[in-house]
Design a protein around this motif. Structure first.
Motif, PDB file in Angstrom:
ATOM      1  N   ARG A  63      43.716  21.564  31.066  1.00 34.03           N
ATOM      2  CA  ARG A  63      42.879  22.336  32.141  1.00 34.03           C
ATOM      3  C   ARG A  63      42.050  23.500  31.440  1.00 34.03           C
ATOM      4  N   THR A  64      41.237  23.823  32.142  1.00 46.76           N
ATOM      5  CA  THR A  64      40.335  25.256  31.747  1.00 46.76           C
ATOM      6  C   THR A  64      40.568  26.133  32.835  1.00 46.76           C
ATOM      7  N   LEU A  65      40.878  27.411  32.545  1.00 45.44           N
ATOM      8  CA  LEU A  65      41.027  28.465  33.535  1.00 45.44           C
ATOM      9  C   LEU A  65      39.666  29.469  32.956  1.00 45.44           C
ATOM     10  N   LEU A  66      39.367  30.292  34.178  1.00 49.64           N
ATOM     11  CA  LEU A  66      38.480  31.185  34.138  1.00 49.64           C
ATOM     12  C   LEU A  66      39.105  32.622  34.359  1.00 49.64           C
ATOM     13  N   ALA A  67      38.834  33.654  33.467  1.00 50.64           N
ATOM     14  CA  ALA A  67      39.225  35.134  33.706  1.00 50.64           C
ATOM     15  C   ALA A  67      38.143  35.788  33.654  1.00 50.64           C
ATOM     16  N   SER A  68      38.064  36.894  34.810  1.00 51.00           N
ATOM     17  CA  SER A  68      37.232  37.709  34.918  1.00 51.00           C
ATOM     18  C   SER A  68      37.714  38.987  35.240  1.00 51.00           C
ATOM     19  N   ALA A  69      37.005  40.070  34.720  1.00 52.14           N
ATOM     20  CA  ALA A  69      37.537  41.456  35.279  1.00 52.14           C
ATOM     21  C   ALA A  69      36.497  42.418  35.714  1.00 52.14           C
ATOM     22  N   ALA A  70      37.064  43.047  36.871  1.00 49.02           N
ATOM     23  CA  ALA A  70      36.351  43.818  37.572  1.00 49.02           C
ATOM     24  C   ALA A  70      37.041  45.096  37.679  1.00 49.02           C
ATOM     25  N   ASN A  71      36.364  46.214  37.287  1.00 48.41           N
ATOM     26  CA  ASN A  71      37.127  47.548  37.359  1.00 48.41           C
ATOM     27  C   ASN A  71      38.418  47.389  36.393  1.00 48.41           C
ATOM     28  N   ASP A  72      39.499  47.743  37.033  1.00 43.89           N
ATOM     29  CA  ASP A  72      41.019  47.729  36.142  1.00 43.89           C
ATOM     30  C   ASP A  72      41.745  46.504  36.497  1.00 43.89           C
ATOM     31  N   ILE A  73      40.958  45.602  37.258  1.00 46.33           N
ATOM     32  CA  ILE A  73      41.901  44.249  37.814  1.00 46.33           C
ATOM     33  C   ILE A  73      41.194  43.245  36.979  1.00 46.33           C
ATOM     34  N   VAL A  74      42.065  42.164  36.489  1.00 47.42           N
ATOM     35  CA  VAL A  74      41.676  40.937  35.700  1.00 47.42           C
ATOM     36  C   VAL A  74      42.500  39.848  36.760  1.00 47.42           C
ATOM     37  N   ARG A  75      41.366  38.822  36.855  1.00 50.33           N
ATOM     38  CA  ARG A  75      41.682  37.751  37.798  1.00 50.33           C
ATOM     39  C   ARG A  75      41.351  36.641  37.027  1.00 50.33           C
ATOM     40  N   VAL A  76      42.379  35.626  37.310  1.00 50.87           N
ATOM     41  CA  VAL A  76      42.320  34.147  36.807  1.00 50.87           C
ATOM     42  C   VAL A  76      41.929  33.090  37.718  1.00 50.87           C
ATOM     43  N   TRP A  77      41.197  32.274  37.622  1.00 51.01           N
ATOM     44  CA  TRP A  77      40.635  31.302  38.575  1.00 51.01           C
ATOM     45  C   TRP A  77      40.609  29.971  38.212  1.00 51.01           C
ATOM     46  N   ASP A  78      40.692  28.929  39.127  1.00 46.36           N
ATOM     47  CA  ASP A  78      40.608  27.630  38.704  1.00 46.36           C
ATOM     48  C   ASP A  78      39.076  27.228  39.043  1.00 46.36           C
ATOM     49  N   PRO A  79      38.382  26.961  37.864  1.00 48.79           N
ATOM     50  CA  PRO A  79      36.680  26.812  38.194  1.00 48.79           C
ATOM     51  C   PRO A  79      36.496  25.698  38.918  1.00 48.79           C
ATOM     52  N   SER A  83      39.635  28.520  43.458  1.00 46.93           N
ATOM     53  CA  SER A  83      40.722  29.230  43.924  1.00 46.93           C
ATOM     54  C   SER A  83      41.048  30.176  43.050  1.00 46.93           C
ATOM     55  N   GLN A  84      41.508  31.405  43.395  1.00 45.69           N
ATOM     56  CA  GLN A  84      42.095  32.602  42.660  1.00 45.69           C
ATOM     57  C   GLN A  84      43.607  32.270  42.442  1.00 45.69           C
ATOM     58  N   LEU A  85      43.996  32.147  41.100  1.00 46.04           N
ATOM     59  CA  LEU A  85      45.470  31.861  40.715  1.00 46.04           C
ATOM     60  C   LEU A  85      46.241  33.099  40.508  1.00 46.04           C
ATOM     61  N   HIS A  86      45.755  34.146  39.768  1.00 46.98           N
ATOM     62  CA  HIS A  86      46.631  35.227  39.567  1.00 46.98           C
ATOM     63  C   HIS A  86      45.764  36.537  39.573  1.00 46.98           C
ATOM     64  N   GLU A  87      46.252  37.861  39.786  1.00 48.81           N
ATOM     65  CA  GLU A  87      45.572  39.019  39.647  1.00 48.81           C
ATOM     66  C   GLU A  87      46.244  39.857  38.960  1.00 48.81           C
ATOM     67  N   PHE A  88      45.716  40.451  37.993  1.00 47.70           N
ATOM     68  CA  PHE A  88      46.512  41.313  36.991  1.00 47.70           C
ATOM     69  C   PHE A  88      46.051  42.752  37.279  1.00 47.70           C
ATOM     70  N   PRO A  89      46.598  43.631  38.046  1.00 48.84           N
ATOM     71  CA  PRO A  89      46.008  45.095  38.182  1.00 48.84           C
ATOM     72  C   PRO A  89      46.858  46.108  37.302  1.00 48.84           C
ATOM     73  N   GLY A  90      46.447  47.514  37.638  1.00 46.43           N
ATOM     74  CA  GLY A  90      47.071  48.483  36.706  1.00 46.43           C
ATOM     75  C   GLY A  90      46.762  48.628  35.221  1.00 46.43           C
ATOM     76  N   HIS A  91      45.533  48.128  34.917  1.00 46.63           N
ATOM     77  CA  HIS A  91      45.121  48.623  33.599  1.00 46.63           C
ATOM     78  C   HIS A  91      44.595  50.006  33.734  1.00 46.63           C
TER      79      HIS A  91
END
Length: 540
Positions: A63-79, A83-91
């Protein structure tokens, strides 16, 4: 479009660049495109902030996932589904760089750099793994190094003038990160040498490129000496099979480098202005010459073995923009030059005498290239900054223009040839209109139009891979290098830290940037991510 080093068996590909002028970024969205059809497949909406970084994460299960960053949040998507799989806040601040890290145990982790901290996540489970601290300035670049003995290191670099190497298998504490004082670092890339050794290449604003041993943290070699922007490159083949790299810069000097050792062999001085063109000429007796030309209206011929000036060719009355060699059947090669005086001149490099002048262009001639017809005859292709945006094909023996190739909508900036598997050659042209076009010189027909660059394309070169495949490389002011196959299909994209000015293809791809030379191995072991620093736009 697949990044370098990954297989091309996917039925879809995720590829994007974070550029401030991108419409998708202004809308705070990510768009996924089918590179074969040019159609948009999906749009992922990010509601809070503009997207500043993207990367793909290839998992062991295929599988291939897509990671994106916007401000201090990283999101992991299923392209595949959007659909969004995870959200990593708090950077600790805006995340500017993302990098996948393949671990020796098969897992793939995701590294995110924000301010002076690199945070590592598990993109499958969503759990945090490590916080890597120690940088004293903004982290601008991340790169994974897969070493021959099976270890994986993560390299980080930034504004504190250091490179740090982390062993994630030991939670970053198995060894102290390597640290070296440099100029401000803007790019990292892994380089795999022919002997199997993996080195780390770094570029910085101290006008140098350095190669490092990641096992010891010690620098291996460095190409430095220029004191201003490097404008053009040329590979010079020497008797016996060795070669030198020639570079010319706005410091009015030409430098010859031994890439095997990183040592400068000669510094050639004498030009009174900017040097805009270099060209290697092999004489009929096998002796090599290096031709240089620029704003002082003169062409100089040098002996690359000794660095001694052989002669100067005078005749042009304005800036000389480009040079190329014309190989004629059963005759000594000629040197072609093109200038802002609207003319093309053909010179005998042995005697220094002008053999012919080709006239007809009504504006400065900006590009030259020779292309062979199937019967072995050469044609000389030229392009000028004219309003018809046409490319002219000339018979160098008679000096007669054979035909014009039209299709570009802005001036042409670069020309080169690309060989097809059947032995035929196509002519490639690049333009301010952001496109590259492939032409059949036998029929004057356009074969393909290559699109994808978002700013003017400034350089082209052909590149032969170890497996015999020939690729076309293009460089653009959109700060990317793109690789294409001979059918015009995109193969890979390499982000740059500044605007590239020149390309040179040999066993590797050499790129001229404002602050040094970047040498890219065509079979790198990992993806390398880069961030951008400002650089001046050259006058071409």
């Amino acid at each position: 479009m697949q990044p370098l080093g990954h297989p091309t068996r996917r039925t879809y590909a995720v590829r994007a660049l974070a550029a401030g002028s991108s419409s998708s970024l202004l809308k705070r969205s990510i768009r996924i495109w089918d590179s074969s059809t040019g159609t948009q497949q999906r749009e992922l909406t990010v509601l809070d902030h503009a997207v500043t970084a993207l990367c793909t994460v290839h998992l062991p299960d295929g599988r291939t996932l897509l990671a994106s960053a916007a401000n201090d949040i990283v999101r992991v998507w299923d392209p595949a589904t959007g659909s969004q799989l995870h959200e990593f806040p708090g950077h600790p601040g805006p995340v500017k760089v993302l990098a996948p890290v393949r671990m020796p145990d098969g897992r793939v982790l995701l590294a995110a750099a924000a301010y002076n901290i690199v945070r590592v996540w598990d993109p499958v489970t969503g759990s945090p793994q490590h916080d890597l601290t120690g940088h004293r300035g903004l982290v601008r670049a991340l790169c994974t190094l897969e070493l021959p003995e099976g270890r994986t290191l993560l390299a980080s670099a930034g504004d504190d003038h250091t490179i740090r190497l982390w062993d994630l298998a030991t939670h970053g504490q198995g060894r102290n990160p390597s640290e070296h004082r440099l100029g401000r670092l803007s790019a990292l890339c892994a380089v795999e040498l022919a002997a199997g050794q993996t080195l780390l290449a770094s570029a910085s604003d101290d006008l140098s490129i350095r190669l490092w041993d990641p096992l010891t943290g010690t620098p291996q070699r460095e190409l430095s000496g220029h004191t201003d922007w490097i404008r053009t490159l040329c590979m010079v083949q020497l008797p016996g099979g060795s070669a030198l790299l020639a570079s010319a810069a706005d410091d009015h000097s030409i430098r010859l480098w031994d890439l095997a050792t990183g040592e400068q062999q000669h510094e050639l001085t004498g030009h009174k202005g900017t040097i805009r063109a270099l060209c290697a000429v092999e004489l009929s007796d096998g002796r090599p010459l290096l031709a240089s030309a620029g704003d002082d209206h003169a062409i100089r011929l040098w002996d690359p073995l000794t660095g001694v000036l052989q002669r100067a060719l005078l005749g042009h009355t304005n800036w000389i923009r480009t040079l190329c060699v014309v190989h004629l059947p059963d005759r000594s090669p000629l040197l072609a030059s093109a200038a802002d005086d609207h003319s093309i001149r053909l010179w005998d490099p042995v005697t220094g005498v002008a053999q012919r002048e080709l006239t007809g262009h009504t504006r400065p001639v900006t590009a030259l290239c020779t292309v062979k017809l199937p019967d072995g005859r050469p044609l000389l292709a030229s392009a000028a900054a004219s309003t018809d945006y046409a490319i002219r094909l000339w018979d160098p023996v008679t000096g007669v223009a054979q035909c014009e190739l039209t299709g570009h909508t802005r001036p042409v900036t670069a020309l080169c040839t690309v060989k097809l598997p059947d032995g035929r050659a196509l002519l490639a042209s690049a333009s301010i209109d952001h496109t590259i076009r492939l032409w059949d010189p036998s029929t004057s027909a356009q074969h393909h139009e290559l699109t994808g660059h978002t700013r003017m394309v400034v350089a082209l070169c052909s590149l032969r891979l170890p497996n015999g495949q020939e690729l076309l490389a293009s460089a653009s002011y959109d700060r990317t290098i793109r690789l294409w196959d001979c059918e015009g299909s995109p193969v890979a994209e390499i982000p740059m830290g500044s605007e590239p000015s020149e390309l040179l293809g040999s066993n590797a791809l050499t790129i001229a940037l404002e602050h040094g030379l970047l040498v890219v191995d065509m079979e790198p072991p990992t993806d390398c991510l880069d961030t951008s620093l400002g650089s001046k736009q050259p006058d071409r």
